[in-house]
Design an enzyme around this catalytic site. Structure first.
Site, short mmCIF file in Angstrom:
data_model
loop_
_atom_site.label_atom_id
_atom_site.label_comp_id
_atom_site.label_asym_id
_atom_site.label_seq_id
_atom_site.Cartn_x
_atom_site.Cartn_y
_atom_site.Cartn_z
N ASP A 1 -25.81 13.87 -9.63
CA ASP A 1 -25.99 14.69 -8.42
C ASP A 1 -26.96 14.02 -7.44
OD1 ASP A 1 -28.34 16.89 -10.16
OD2 ASP A 1 -28.48 14.82 -9.45
N GLU B 1 -33.68 10.27 -16.84
CA GLU B 1 -34.24 11.31 -15.96
C GLU B 1 -34.40 12.61 -16.75
OE1 GLU B 1 -31.42 12.46 -12.99
OE2 GLU B 1 -32.69 14.05 -12.17
N ASP C 1 -28.70 11.87 -13.40
CA ASP C 1 -27.55 12.75 -13.16
C ASP C 1 -26.71 12.24 -12.00
OD1 ASP C 1 -29.45 15.71 -14.04
OD2 ASP C 1 -28.27 14.29 -15.23
N ASP D 1 -30.08 14.59 -6.70
CA ASP D 1 -31.39 14.21 -7.25
C ASP D 1 -31.28 12.93 -8.07
OD1 ASP D 1 -33.01 17.45 -7.86
OD2 ASP D 1 -32.80 16.13 -6.11
#
Ligand code: TTJ
Length: 651
Positions: free
Chosen positions: A511, A436, A509, A513
């Site tokens: 997180d 990503e 990640d 997203d």
């Protein structure tokens, strides 16, 4: 002490010794899957009794002491003395390797799937077994034990012949077994797995109540019950619960041909994916087989005939393709037959040639009247019109794809401009990291081992393919470069043998997203290259969340729990929390997340097909309300965004 045995018994005991010497031959492995085969073996006996109409409740109890009880309210295992063997029916079932096999096929060695190796295998691999039978107003009991003495291992030895212990009005069979910790790596039964399998059995065996109780945690009993009077029609409704169905009631077909019982439930929805779940004798045939081939060919033929009859197709029009009728289709196919042969990589593909004509004949018999039935006229017309639309869209896309191909030839832009390939050419060694973001992509390119690690950076969001046609997917730049990098093609053209990598690793990640990107990629893999997942090629990289620095030593931690363990009692260290992959320099990214020697990765697997189907539609489909509810209640994308089962592996 057991009563003295005649010579013939010694032969029987030797038979059971063979099971203990090579358990993998009978239950596949001595890991968790093999352990659960003991339970499936016993449950299958009760399900058979229910399928024959003599029982309607099958209950499973995970006891506090680690043993497992299965009980049904059927006729009870025969208690009479076996004329040839001179022992009770119960003793035959639990000590004779070939007794109690359900499918009449002779080979009782393990050949994949869940099929019947007989309850005697359970006996041989248990520390002890207790059998209670209620029949004819009387209660009978028998116990077996596996023990070691100076003469070696004795498996599944009766402690005494079957004995009468009382009177009762009840009827049925109750078996409690204690899996042998000397045989299995783990004797820990998995509540979730058992619950999903019992739910599946309840869908496949309508009118049978399945109950599961977990007493292992003192004061916190867990239980669930499954009962679906609609059988596989209810199963299709469950699979489509998060979709927008084209018609409310699934189409249900059942019939028997050449001693093969065929049951099929079908429901179209407004999506484009095709989901067929097929079973033989309650065994999931994940790799499909002759019954699915018959289903597809019969559906295409019957639907084309119907479209011509109602004039949706003119005589001069070409017939529609099978794909057109299967767009947005969910189907459950359940066969019951003798002497099943399994094929395929994971022995879950039905090989019997006779199954295809049997399914075709039942469908050609039963589907036309349903379509012609006026109360279904709207339903039938909608299926026909959806197929015609699909055909038109496909035709348009074929033209678009041809033009696009011409265009790309003209631009001469290599489809995989973004891919940094590796120098090695061995698909068994090579790894593809889908990373990503450009900065992380850059670090991964620098930090990797270019001999066997390729990097495909993803810019921005991946297309949500859940509600898209394949043509739309092929237009998406990110997915096109991924498809080309993989080498397998997608959908109907998918061929696992062309896969260029052994591992396809999603690096995003930790997180929200990152979790969303993972879910989008997994949805693409699940919808268009499912075998990549079921063959175990898809992994999720696990970058560390923290770096603990003490002097020259750097320790990386995956999560808060690991951090706590590492820093317990530690003084004078600095702590860095990584917000994203992009914060790591190439060496750190290599060392912590890409180097096979240190990294931890999670292999994505599909533990329960129905659950994944249900969740993919819920999480990625159109209907927002149920998704919001589910996410607020269950999904924590930071911790566990899996909508597929995951096994944490250091690979
Ligand atoms: C077949 O023979 C006539 C009497 O009923 C049939 C029979 O064996 N029924 C039966 C077996 N019901 N339940 C079982 C059974 C249940 C469990 C839990 C375990 C085993 C090995 C068999």
């Amino acid at each position: 002490m057991p009563h003295d045995y005649t010579v013939s018994d010694i032969k029987v005991m030797e038979g059971l010794e063979a099971v203990r010497v090579r358990p993998g031959m009978y239950i596949g492995s001595t890991g968790s899957r093999g352990l659960h085969h003991l339970l499936w073996e016993i449950v299958d006996n009760s399900v058979d009794e229910a399928a024959n109409g003599f029982a309607d409740v099958v209950s499973v109890t995970l006891e506090r002491d680690g043993s497992v009880t299965v009980e049904d309210n059927g006729r009870g295992i025969p208690v009479g003395i076996h004329e040839k063997l001179g022992v009770s029916g119960v003793e035959v079932v639990f000590t004779q390797l070939h007794a109690g096999g359900k499918f009449g096929n002779d080979s009782y060695s393990y050949s994949g799937g869940l099929h019947g190796v007989g309850a005697s295998v359970v006996n041989a691999l248990s520390e002890w077994v207790k059998v209670e039978v209620a029949t004819g107003g009387r209660l009978y009991e028998m116990r077996f034990r596996s023990y070691e003495d100076k003469d070696g291992m004795h498996s599944g030895i009766p402690e005494a012949p079957l004995c009468e212990t009382g009177r009762t009005r009840r009827q049925g069979t109750k078996v409690t077994f204690m899996p042998d910790a000397r045989v299995f790596e783990t004797v820990e039964m998995n509540f979730g797995l058992i619950s999903k399998r019992l739910r599946e059995l309840a869908y496949l065996n309508r009118s049978v109540h399945f109950k599961l109780t977990d007493l292992r945690e003192r004061g916190n009993a867990k239980e669930c019950e499954y009962f679906f009077e609609g059988g596989i029609s209810d199963f299709v409704k469950y699979l489509n619960a998060e979709k927008v169905p084209l018609y409310d009631e699934p189409i249900y077909i059942s019939g028997t041909k050449d001693n093969i019982s065929v049951e099929i439930a079908i429901q179209h929805s407004d999506g484009y994916s095709e989901n067929v779940f097929s079973y033989v004798n309650n065994i999931p045939t994940t790799e499909g087989g002759t019954h699915e081939t018959g289903f597809r060919s019969a559906l295409t033929k019957v639907m084309n005939d119907y479209c011509r009859r109602i004039g949706v197709l003119k005589d001069k029009d070409p017939s529609l393709s099978g794909e057109d009728f299967r767009e947005g289709l969910t189907a459950v196919i359940s066969l019951r037959m003798q002497n099943i042969q399994f094929e395929g990589q994971t022995k879950t593909k039905l090989g019997n040639t006779e199954a295809r004509p049997a399914v075709e004949s039942v469908m050609q018999d039963k589907l036309p009247p349903i379509l012609e039935d006026l109360k279904n006229a709207q339903l039938s017309a909608m299926i026909a019109e959806k197929a015609v639309r699909a055909a038109k869209a496909r035709e348009a896309a074929r033209r678009a794809k041809t033009m696009a191909r011409e265009k790309s030839k003209l631009e001469n832009a290599p489809l995989v401009g973004k891919l940094s390939s590796c120098t090695g050419r061995d698909p068994k060694q090579n790894e593809l990291f889908i990373v990503e973001g450009d900065s992380a992509g850059g670090s991964a390119k620098q930090g990797r081992d270019r001999r066997f690690q390729a990097i495909l950076p993803l810019r921005g969001k991946v297309l949500n393919v859940e509600k898209k046609r394949i043509e739309h997917v092929l237009e998406n730049e990110e997915l096109r470069s991924l498809i080309t990098a993989l080498g397998t093609g997608i959908g109907e053209d998918f061929n696992i043998n062309n896969l260029k990598y052994d591992k396809v690793v999603i690096l995003s990640d930790a997180d929200q997203d990152g979790g969303h990107i993972r879910a989008l990629l997994l949805t693409f893999f699940y919808r268009y290259t499912k075998e990549l997942i079921t063959d175990g090629h898809v992994y999720i990289g696990q970058p560390p969340l923290y770096k603990v620095q003490k002097g020259e030593t750097a320790i990386y931690c995956q999560d808060d729990r690991e951090l706590e363990k590492v820093t317990k009692g530690m003084r004078g260290y600095t702590l860095q929390r990584y917000k994203g992959l992009g914060e790591m320099n190439p060496e750190q990214l290599w060392e912590t997340t890409m180097d096979p020697k240190n990294r931890t990765m999670v292999r994505v697997s599909i533990e329960d097909a129905a659950t994944v189907e249900h969740l993919v539609t819920l999480l990625m489909g159109d209907k927002v309300a149920p998704r919001k509810e589910y996410i607020s209640e269950f999904a924590d994308f930071n911790k566990d965004d899996s909508f597929a089962g995951k096994a944490k592996l250091d690979v």
